[in-house]
Design a protein around this motif. Structure first.
Motif, mmCIF file in Angstrom:
data_model
loop_
_atom_site.group_PDB
_atom_site.id
_atom_site.type_symbol
_atom_site.label_atom_id
_atom_site.label_comp_id
_atom_site.label_asym_id
_atom_site.label_seq_id
_atom_site.Cartn_x
_atom_site.Cartn_y
_atom_site.Cartn_z
ATOM 1 N N GLU A 55 0.952 -1.232 -0.012
ATOM 2 C CA GLU A 55 0.037 -0.131 0.157
ATOM 3 C C GLU A 55 0.671 1.200 0.131
ATOM 4 N N GLY A 56 2.087 1.231 0.615
ATOM 5 C CA GLY A 56 2.637 2.449 0.947
ATOM 6 C C GLY A 56 3.715 2.843 -0.473
ATOM 7 N N VAL A 57 4.037 1.702 -1.050
ATOM 8 C CA VAL A 57 4.949 1.720 -2.197
ATOM 9 C C VAL A 57 3.837 2.083 -3.296
ATOM 10 N N LYS A 58 2.767 1.710 -3.355
ATOM 11 C CA LYS A 58 1.729 1.861 -4.798
ATOM 12 C C LYS A 58 1.334 3.451 -4.574
ATOM 13 N N ALA A 59 1.357 3.813 -3.342
ATOM 14 C CA ALA A 59 0.752 5.393 -3.056
ATOM 15 C C ALA A 59 1.799 6.242 -3.390
ATOM 16 N N ARG A 60 3.012 5.824 -3.025
ATOM 17 C CA ARG A 60 4.250 6.795 -3.019
ATOM 18 C C ARG A 60 4.773 6.652 -4.332
ATOM 19 N N LEU A 61 4.685 5.418 -5.090
ATOM 20 C CA LEU A 61 5.425 5.241 -6.295
ATOM 21 C C LEU A 61 4.473 4.478 -7.248
ATOM 22 N N PRO A 62 3.520 5.184 -7.760
ATOM 23 C CA PRO A 62 2.371 4.467 -8.249
ATOM 24 C C PRO A 62 3.011 3.643 -9.824
ATOM 25 N N GLN A 63 4.027 4.232 -10.460
ATOM 26 C CA GLN A 63 4.789 3.832 -11.521
ATOM 27 C C GLN A 63 5.553 2.459 -11.376
ATOM 28 N N ALA A 64 5.726 2.158 -10.080
ATOM 29 C CA ALA A 64 6.443 0.743 -9.640
ATOM 30 C C ALA A 64 5.644 -0.332 -9.952
ATOM 31 N N ALA B 286 10.756 3.011 5.576
ATOM 32 C CA ALA B 286 11.307 2.479 4.303
ATOM 33 C C ALA B 286 10.811 2.920 3.096
ATOM 34 N N VAL B 287 9.319 3.215 2.688
ATOM 35 C CA VAL B 287 8.812 3.681 1.781
ATOM 36 C C VAL B 287 9.608 5.063 1.288
ATOM 37 N N GLU B 288 9.626 5.982 2.199
ATOM 38 C CA GLU B 288 10.354 7.192 1.863
ATOM 39 C C GLU B 288 11.890 6.797 1.611
ATOM 40 N N ASP B 289 12.525 6.180 2.169
ATOM 41 C CA ASP B 289 13.919 5.783 1.956
ATOM 42 C C ASP B 289 14.132 5.231 0.680
#
Length: 136
Positions: free
Chosen positions: A19-28, A126-129
């Motif tokens: 959820e954190g990665v998809k919210a912060r980096l939707p292109q990943a 971790a998501v911000e890093d």
């Protein structure tokens, strides 16, 4: 960009990471690899793009990953109540991807100097890093 998220047991940490990665980096592209099918299903429900379960999916997917995320136990043989096999620990520890690992008491590892925080705080950090490392 390929982000591999590995988790076991019920997949709660993996869910939060997806959820954190998809919210912060939707292109990943997020690859959810569970040490069991419940963890994989939980991460897929959270929005992972791909999912698989077991040793071989970990071994194969960390080979070309840009980053690997999960509990610190994914690099410790027999951690997470025995769900981390020697093959998983070796593959994750030996891959060239940057690893963003969350300290978890259930993994049987204490990282000196790391203060106890909530799981959501660790995930956010971790998501911000990860985003900073990828230059996003």
């Amino acid at each position: 960009m390929k982000i591999v998220i590995i988790d076991g047991q019920g997949g709660r940490l993996g869910k939060l990471l997806v959820e954190g990665v998809k919210a912060r980096l939707p292109q990943a592209k997020v690859f959810a690899i569970g040490t069991n099918s419940i963890a994989t299903a939980t991460m897929l429900k959270a929005g992972a793009d791909f999912g698989a379960t077991g040793d071989n999916p970990v071994i194969r997917n960390v080979m070309d990953a840009d980053a690997v995320m999960g509990p610190i136990g994914v690099v410790v043989t027999h951690a997470i109540l025995g769900e981390v096999t020697p093959a998983i620990a070796q593959a994750v520890g030996g891959c060239s991807a940057k690893k963003f690992l969350i300290p978890m008491n259930s993994c049987g590892v204490v990282v000196a100097g790391v203060k106890e925080q909530s799981l959501s705080t660790y995930v956010s950090q971790a998501v911000e890093d990860l985003a900073q490392e990828l230059g996003v």
